[in-house]
Structures are given as structure tokens and as C-alpha cells.
Scaffold this active site. Sequence first.
Site, short mmCIF file in Angstrom:
data_model
loop_
_atom_site.label_atom_id
_atom_site.label_comp_id
_atom_site.label_asym_id
_atom_site.label_seq_id
_atom_site.Cartn_x
_atom_site.Cartn_y
_atom_site.Cartn_z
N SER A 267 0.83 -1.20 0.00
CA SER A 267 0.00 0.00 0.00
C SER A 267 0.87 1.25 0.00
O SER A 267 2.00 1.23 0.48
CB SER A 267 -0.90 0.02 1.24
OG SER A 267 -0.16 0.41 2.39
N ASP A 268 0.34 2.33 -0.57
CA ASP A 268 0.96 3.61 -0.29
C ASP A 268 0.70 3.93 1.18
O ASP A 268 -0.23 3.41 1.79
CB ASP A 268 0.40 4.70 -1.20
CG ASP A 268 1.38 5.85 -1.40
OD1 ASP A 268 2.29 6.00 -0.56
OD2 ASP A 268 1.24 6.59 -2.38
N TRP A 269 1.56 4.77 1.75
CA TRP A 269 1.53 5.00 3.19
C TRP A 269 0.24 5.73 3.58
O TRP A 269 0.03 6.89 3.23
CB TRP A 269 2.76 5.79 3.60
CG TRP A 269 3.96 4.94 3.91
CD1 TRP A 269 4.70 4.97 5.07
CD2 TRP A 269 4.59 3.94 3.09
NE1 TRP A 269 5.72 4.05 5.01
CE2 TRP A 269 5.68 3.40 3.82
CE3 TRP A 269 4.33 3.42 1.82
CZ2 TRP A 269 6.50 2.39 3.31
CZ3 TRP A 269 5.14 2.42 1.32
CH2 TRP A 269 6.21 1.92 2.05
N GLY A 271 -2.76 4.46 2.73
CA GLY A 271 -3.72 4.23 1.66
C GLY A 271 -4.72 3.12 1.91
O GLY A 271 -5.47 2.76 1.00
#
Length: 736
Positions: A267-269, A271
Site C-alpha cells: 500500500s501507499d503510506w 492508503g
Amino acid sequence: MKLRIVLTFLFSIVMGVLSVVTAQPKIPVYLDRTKPIEERVENALSLMTTDEKVALCHAQSKFSSKGVARLGIPEVWSSDGSHGVSDEKIWDEWGGAGWTNDSCTAFPALTALAATFNPEMAMLYGKSIGEEARYRNKTVLLGPGVNIYRTPLNGRNFEYLGEDPYLASQMVVPYVKGVQSNGVAACVKHFALNNQEICRGEINVNLSDRALHEIYLPAFKAAVQEGKVWSIMGAYNKVRGEHCCHSDFLLNKILKNDWQFDGVVISDWGGVHSTDEAVNNGLDIEMGTYTNGLTTQGHFPFSSYYLANPFLEGIKSGKYDRTVLDDKARRILRMIFRTTMSANRPFGKFVSPEHSQAASRIAREGIVLLKNDNQFLPIAVGKYKKIAVIGENASRSLVVGGGSTSLKVAYEESPLQGLKDKYGEANIVYSMGYASGPSLYGRAEPSKLNADSLVNAAIEVARNADVVLFVGGLNKNYFQDCESGDRKSLSLPFGQDKLIEELLKVNKNTAVVLLSGNAVAMPWVDKVPAIVQGWYLGSEAGNALADIISGDVNPSGKLPVSFPKKLEDIGAHSFDKLCYPGDSVNVYYKEDILVGYRWLDTKKLEPLFPFGYGLSYSTFTWSKPSVDRTDVKTDGTVIVSFTLTNSGKVDGAETAQLYVSKPKSEVTRAAKELKAFKKVFLKAGESRLVTLKVPVSSFAYYNEKENGWDVEPGSYTLLLGNSSRDIKGTMNVKVL
């Protein structure tokens, strides 16, 4: 008798040794680096508890997740790496840890790499930055970015590979291979449609299947299927109502099923928003939750992550299928065995002379000469006694700021210092001219310096100089080229347009050097004799620019993005605000497949500078191109041949670009689409036969009725040129 005793004694020793040897514990399969990775993965998986499997799936610090300590399986450590390996961070904070040995080499930003139009430079880039990540013992390098340049206002465009899906695809594959040759997983991002920073955490992207598959997915697909990338990062935004970090449509259907991706989705941080969706919709490792992306610091138990205790409890209660957990753990183990537990992992190197040379080569090949009236450039060393260098970007650090791209570097050669080194300090006089304020995240703060005083001082310096080099553009401040906030206009900020006009009043010999990751408006374009587009060039910025300006290196970069005359000429800005930036809930890609030059060329709008454009200090002559066949089957290949001659007086490089057009089509088509390119280096006077191979399968459009690719039969036009607008010859072929 004595001999028998001796033999008996020796036999007992041998048997004792053998018993000791055979008593040694057998090495587990997962630790046996001679075994195939899949066999090692399955063995490790069979030895793990449910708790250990779940622990693999979420962060344990800001930039790491757990391994299996009991089994000797190491943790996963990642690092931001858009154009350099980020410094070490405090365990659960964004601040630097204060190490003294983590200052990296800054490589040019990816727009500069794309401008090289040279896959060999992409391989060199990936190998070099991968070596730095390996030396720092990183498992995952969080890059490269391949989101498409849809609007020149996007704050993160400088991290990406331009507006054309074919160019981005050709550049990302060698980059990924270069990184992963070091036993470090590249992490291609942000999957997908992260094409604006405004409302990035919640905006829902609405677009056609054609636009999705023809424009926004090809570079990701190439990274997976050709580059064999080991990890992918999800995007913050939504698509079709689902957050991209746990989108069943993107992650399960397209990525893991259709493309057969066998790596890890990270995941993006911040997200991740749902345990159910994170479990079932294809996410493997959850990072940064409760940090709201990059802005909010706080100490929350990692056990509270969506893929932590809630996932574990759901598995134990039977709510979630154990096969889903095993699939996530299997993918993570596979990545670990490909990286930190690989038998062939090299040692890497950090801030080496070779990396400085690589950064310099990429920067020099990426710099684009946009205008050069009356051969204003190059400026030979010794030609002028007083060269005025004006503009904050000549002396400002452009590796700091921008969000996750901010770097702690071992060194950064500024344009001002590079010019002093080239022409001699006594021949350079500097004036700032304008000031932008500090690089802050999430807010813009104006400079405390007096703007009028800066302008007046610059004018006096320019008035008394033989020649003026204005070094300006954008920077990595908020609302410039920066994460989480888009630009507010196409114009140059901080009063630069007015300053350039004032400089021209006192000195007509004023050239403009722009350092930016985005196109800008140029109301002064007809008044200045020379313009150089320099991008963000990293540690070797000053040396590379000085080499180009002095003529020690012949410029060969080509624009990977279109420079429009005005913002409204871009497809995303040709409709209403629902097309960009949306209404904070939804955004609609009304321009559809007509992104960048596809829109400008199809709508017959004249750009300021077209896609693929770039001048040289030399001249090149093109022969009439020919095609090896005029009739071809859908599974065939077309070969275009022509002779390219360096008809100038200096060695240089030209980039041949082959575009394809379908004049009569059953569906909407762009006026032309890039399908092949080749950068050709020629000595002065040298000629070379150049061939470009184009598979007919690349002529296909995405057929929404059939949910697949379709090559229409009929006539196609092949257009050979050195930009999307400068066509040197055309050929016709018929697809049977």
C-alpha cells in the site's frame, strides 16, 4: 596382530566421524539456496504459524515490516527512491534518524530520464540506484513511478516518465531490471491513475476502459510482464468506487489474474481504509496506516492495522479464508527469497565515482535545447569576460523538498558552481533575482527577502554583463513540483516572467535555463535567443548544465511531454472542472484516450514545443524512409529503414521517432501514436542505416465490446520524424 589392532582403531575413528556427520541436523529446504525459490517458499510457509503469516502483512515501523525471526527469515526494509535512496528515518516518525553515513547520490528526476529517449540510460539508472539501495541493505526501492502526465499542474509529474505510454513502457523495463539485478525489489508506483495530488486520498477516477488500457496501464503492464517487477505500490485515489490499494478490479482482476503478477502489492503510506477489502481485494503489505499519507505523526500500535489483529481475528474466527492469508505470505516470502535471502545478491556500492558518472551521463542526455536562434549557444570558454548568472535556481538546492522525493545527498553541484568551474570564477557574476521561500510540506511560505530589491540588483548585474544566463523554473516547494499539492497555474512563479522581461530590456543576450518537472508558460518565448529545459538533474546538475552550455557536450534530449501555449490547450483542461480537478468526490477523464500530443495533434492545436522535440548543436539529414512490406498480417512485423546523416560539424545524437496513424477507423483514434524510437549517435559527417521494427500487434486498440485488443484491417500510415510535429517521411501499409 598389531596391524589388526591398528585397523580396528582406525575403523572406529572413521565410524565415529561418520556418526557425528550424520548426526548433524539437515538444513531446512527454505534455507538451502541451491533449491528453487518456489520450493523454498512452500517449505517456509509450512513451518509458519498463523500469527507469523499475518505479521508479514503489515508494518512494524515507518519503513519496515516483519520477517520470521524464529526461522531466520529477515525483515522487509523499504526506502523512498524516486531519484535517490532516502536517508534513514526514526523508527515510527518521518524525521531523519541523524545517521552520518546515509547521504546518497542524487540521480536526475525521472522526467530527465524519459527525456533521454534512451533505454540504455534507464538500465544504467536502475543499476546505479539499485546498487545504492543494496549497499544500504534495502529489500525494496519505492520506485520508479510511471503514472501518465495528464496535466502539467500535477505536483508529482517530475517523478514519472512522461505523457506517452509507449515511451514510459520502454523506459521502465530496463530500469526495473537494473534495480533488481542488485537483489533489490523495484516497486513500480502508483497503481493506478494517481494523476493529480488535489484530493488524492479520496478522488474517484471515472474513465473508459479504452483510456485505462491504452494510456494509463501499459507502463505498469510492461513492468510486470517484461520487467518481471517484484513489487507494486497501490495509489491513494479510488477507481470505480474502490480505493486503489485494495481494488478488486485493479489488483485481483487485472494485476494478479490477467497479468499473472507473482510479486507483492504494497500500500501507499496511509492508503488502506478497510480490513475486509484489504484482505480480499489483493493487498499484501499494509504500510503507513494512521499517518494520513505523509503529514500526521503519531504513535499507534501496529497491531491495530487493518491487516494486523483484525485480520488475525478474522482468520481464527473463520471470517476470512486461510488460502487468502497463505497467498499473501507466499508472495512476501517469494520477494524475500528473491532479495535478502538470494544466493546471488551482490554487495552494492554507495556514492561511488561510477554513480557520479552515471548521474552526469543521464543528466546530459536528458537536457533539452528548446530554442537556439543564430547559434546563441554554445558559449565557448573564453568567449566572454563577464557572464551574469541570474535566478534562484542557480544556487538553490533542488534535491530537498517535494515530499517523499526529498533527499539527503553527499553532494550537489549547483548550476552556479558548475558554471564557475567551467568559465572561471572571475568571469561569473551572480544575482538571485527572485526568491521563493523555504521548501515546506503541506504549505507554502513566501520568502522574507524584498522582491523589488532582488529585481533591481539583478538588472544592474545584467546591464553590465556580456551575456546573461537566467536560471529559473519551478522548485520543490508546495504548489510547485511537490507531493500532495498541485500547481495553481501554468505560469512561472515568484515573479520570474516579469524579471525576464526586465532583464531583456537591459541585455538582449539573455538565455533562459529552466529547471522543472513540468511544462511552463513562456510569454517571453519570442524575445529570448535561447532556451534550455534542464529538469531536476541531481548531484551532477551544475556539471551537466555547464557541459551543455559550453558545448563540451552536444544536447540530445527530447521532450517527453508537450509544452502547450496555454493551459486550456491540454485535454484535461479543455472541459469543465469535473474533468480536472473534479468536485473532490469524482473526476471524469473526458479527454479519454487523447492525452498530451494525442489531444494537441488530433485537435490541430499548435503547441509551444511538441512532444519529442529537442534541438542539437549539429544538423541531421534524413533520407526518404522505406518499409520492407506494404501488406502485412496482424501477427507480422513492419521494418522501416532510412539513412541518417550528421551533416553538421560536431558529433551528436538524433532520436528517430515512428508514429502510426489510422486515417479511417471504426473507433476514435488519435492523429498519431508513438510506436518505436531509436537514439542514434553519429560523428560529424557520419551516415548510418537505421531500422525500426514495429509489431503490427502494437497497432491495436482496446475493444470495449470484446474486452480485449483488436487490430483493425485496412490502411495505416507510418510517420517518421524527430518530434510528433516534425515528420520527415511517411509510408503506407495495409493490414490484411
